[in-house]
Design a protein around this motif. Structure first.
Motif, short mmCIF file in Angstrom:
data_model
loop_
_atom_site.label_atom_id
_atom_site.label_comp_id
_atom_site.label_asym_id
_atom_site.label_seq_id
_atom_site.Cartn_x
_atom_site.Cartn_y
_atom_site.Cartn_z
N MET A 87 0.82 -1.21 0.00
CA MET A 87 0.00 0.00 0.00
C MET A 87 0.86 1.27 0.00
N PRO A 88 0.57 2.24 -0.86
CA PRO A 88 1.26 3.53 -0.79
C PRO A 88 1.06 4.19 0.57
N LYS A 89 2.11 4.84 1.03
CA LYS A 89 2.05 5.51 2.33
C LYS A 89 2.55 6.94 2.18
N GLY A 90 2.22 7.76 3.12
CA GLY A 90 2.61 9.17 3.07
C GLY A 90 4.02 9.39 3.56
N GLY A 91 4.14 9.86 4.82
CA GLY A 91 5.45 10.18 5.35
C GLY A 91 5.67 9.59 6.73
N ASP A 92 6.91 9.62 7.17
CA ASP A 92 7.29 9.29 8.54
C ASP A 92 7.87 10.57 9.13
N LEU A 93 7.17 11.14 10.11
CA LEU A 93 7.55 12.44 10.65
C LEU A 93 8.31 12.35 11.96
N HIS A 94 8.35 11.16 12.56
CA HIS A 94 8.99 11.04 13.88
C HIS A 94 9.93 9.84 13.86
N ASN A 95 11.18 10.09 13.55
CA ASN A 95 12.17 9.03 13.56
C ASN A 95 13.56 9.63 13.80
N HIS A 96 14.34 8.91 14.56
CA HIS A 96 15.72 9.32 14.86
C HIS A 96 16.64 8.52 13.94
N MET A 97 17.38 9.21 13.10
CA MET A 97 18.16 8.48 12.09
C MET A 97 19.18 7.55 12.73
N SER A 98 19.77 7.92 13.85
CA SER A 98 20.74 7.04 14.49
C SER A 98 20.07 5.84 15.13
N GLY A 99 18.76 5.86 15.31
CA GLY A 99 18.02 4.70 15.79
C GLY A 99 17.31 3.96 14.68
N ASN A 100 17.46 4.45 13.45
CA ASN A 100 16.75 3.89 12.30
C ASN A 100 17.52 2.79 11.58
N ALA A 101 18.79 2.64 11.89
CA ALA A 101 19.61 1.65 11.18
C ALA A 101 19.48 0.29 11.86
N PHE A 102 19.23 -0.73 11.08
CA PHE A 102 19.22 -2.08 11.61
C PHE A 102 20.66 -2.48 11.96
N PRO A 103 20.83 -3.34 12.96
CA PRO A 103 22.19 -3.73 13.36
C PRO A 103 23.06 -4.21 12.21
#
Length: 485
Positions: A55-71
């Motif tokens: 499904m198409p989605k809009g945006g992600d407005l609340h995310n910390h890039m340093s917490g966004n990377a998978f190990p």
């Protein structure tokens, strides 16, 4: 399940009201949404997840890039940094050396494995401390597995303290390399694009980055590294529009100066940076919102059109943080869990203009709710308070934005109208410039209409070529990686 007729409601008024609401809701389903109601009621979890992933989605407005990377991303990208002069060591044993120092906010836990340092830091250590560390590329398989697991919140005994007091400290020097962080940004753009996202607004600062030798890199140079990476063909090909926020650690001793510096930087880099955010544990009283009232009054005299979003209401007990955050001038509230306990404010926020950034999985794993049924999200949504789903620190949760939608639909019976509203809210309340926002809204409307038409014509066969990414959270919590995956 309560039926619209034939059930005895008893003498309790609340039961009568619930029955009336159930009947009204059933009767109010628009005819053009009956297809989704039927699909939702009859789909298996795997079918529902595949549908939501495609499904198409809009945006992600609340995310910390340093917490966004998978190990696994961290490990691969760290090893790829040799060409930029960076080489990393990680702590694999404890020899009780005793000669450890202090970081900016207190004592770094000595008895903590897998803290990452640069080669320059390693060379400055005593011989005893060096014996505790090993080059990242030289880890044994067992050590590598431990390293990967050390920045993933996936055990029942882990929770808030593990996340706030260990995960970030373990990452250490990895987050101070702007070239590595630029690659983390690209990896996120690519992964988000694969699940239909078109706008990413991330907390990804420009301060505190260092050369391999430990010298500070000027903020403007860091921003240019990001710009250059975003302009490369593979990043453009994702189709994801990116804007960034600066963030301050609200309880830091120098938080006011951070705020002043960040406002000036955002004001001078509006093509890339669109706002400032206040982050950090709210249960640390040194970061209370009204601490920043006079600083923000000064900044509003100095700068125009710098957007403000603040984490507020991410607590176990009611307080005035959300109300005070709005008084500070925030247009968006991160988390907002405790709004449910401020009834006058809850009423005032119906129909906007302020948006609550909802993080369902984060709030569960950090134990702000014990069960999704306790989450106030459906109350906000159905009272008319603008809300949007977001991922917070998805790499550490081992999750994605589809997981957030899956939780919302499965736990709260979202309608098709509500699903579309969540994505539209995430675009309409983005801090991106108005012309770009309008273009993104139009793109989303076109894509979601085409998606709906495709499904109504062909059903799930329309998505036979879609291969969802199943991450750890969804596998553990809903057993989606078992039979049928």
């Amino acid at each position: 399940m309560m039926r619209c007729s034939g059930d005895r409601a008893g003498s309790l008024v609340v039961s009568v009201l619930l029955a009336m609401m159930a009947c009204t809701a059933t009767a109010a389903i628009p005819p053009d949404e009956a297809w989704f109601e039927s699909f939702r009621e009859n789909a298996s979890d795997h079918e529902l997840y595949r549908f939501l992933y495609a499904m198409p989605k809009g945006g992600d407005l609340h995310n910390h890039m340093s917490g966004n990377a998978f190990p696994s991303w961290w490990y691969e990208l760290a090893l790829d940094q040799k060409d930029n002069g960076y080489r990393y060591y990680t702590k694999v044993r404890i020899n009780n050396c005793g000669d450890y120092g202090r970081d900016e906010f207190g004592r770094t836990p000595y008895k903590m494995y897998f803290r990452n340092v640069t080669e320059a830091t390693y060379q400055s250590m005593s011989e005893c401390r060096q014996s505790e560390y090993r080059r990242l590329e030289d880890l044994t398989q067992q050590q590598k597995e431990g390293w990967l697991d050390s920045i993933r919140l996936d055990k029942s005994h882990e929770g808030r303290d593990e996340f706030f007091q260990r995960h970030w400290q373990r990452l250490g020097a990895l987050t101070a390399n702007p070239y590595l962080m630029a690659e983390v940004l690209y990896r996120n753009m690519k992964a988000f694009s694969e699940e239909g996202l078109i706008y990413l607004e991330s907390m990804m600062g420009s301060a505190g980055y260092r050369t391999p030798g430990g010298d500070l890199i000027p903020r403007d140079e860091v921003a240019d590294i990001y710009r250059k990476r975003l302009a490369e063909t593979d990043a453009l090909d994702t189709g994801v529009t990116v804007r960034l926020q600066e963030s301050i650690l609200r309880f830091a001793p120098n938080a006011e100066q951070q705020l002043i510096d960040d406002y000036a930087f955002v004001s001078d880099n509006r093509d890339l940076y669109v706002g400032v955010n206040m982050v950090g544990r709210e249960d640390n009283d040194k970061g209370y919102p009204m601490r920043f009232r006079e600083t923000l009054r000064y900044l509003r005299r100095e700068h125009s059109d710098v957007n403000l979003s603040i984490h507020a209401g991410e607590l176990d007990e009611p307080n005035s943080h959300i109300r005070n955050t709005l008084m500070l001038g925030a247009d968006r509230i991160g988390h907002g869990l405790q709004l449910i306990n401020d009834q006058p404010l809850l009423r005032e926020l119906r129909h906007g203009p302020y948006l609550i950034e909802i993080n369902l999985i984060s709030n569960l794993l950090l134990e702000y709710v014990d069960d999704f049924a306790q989450h106030p999200f459906p109350e906000y949504l159905r009272l008319g308070i603008p809300v949007a789903l977001s991922t917070d620190d998805r790499g550490m949760w081992d999750s994605n934005l589809t997981d957030e939608f899956f939780v919302a639909v499965r736990e709260f019976d979202l309608s098709w109208h509500e699903i579309r509203k969540l994505s539209l809210n995430s675009l309409r309340h983005g801090f991106v410039e108005e012309s770009v926002r309008d273009r993104l809204v139009k793109r989303y409307k076109d894509e979601i209409a085409a998606f709906e038409s495709r499904f109504r014509e062909s059903g799930m066969t329309a998505f036979e070529d879609v291969e969802p990414t199943y991450n750890g959270f969804i596998c553990r919590y809903y057993d989606l990686c078992g039979a049928g995956h």
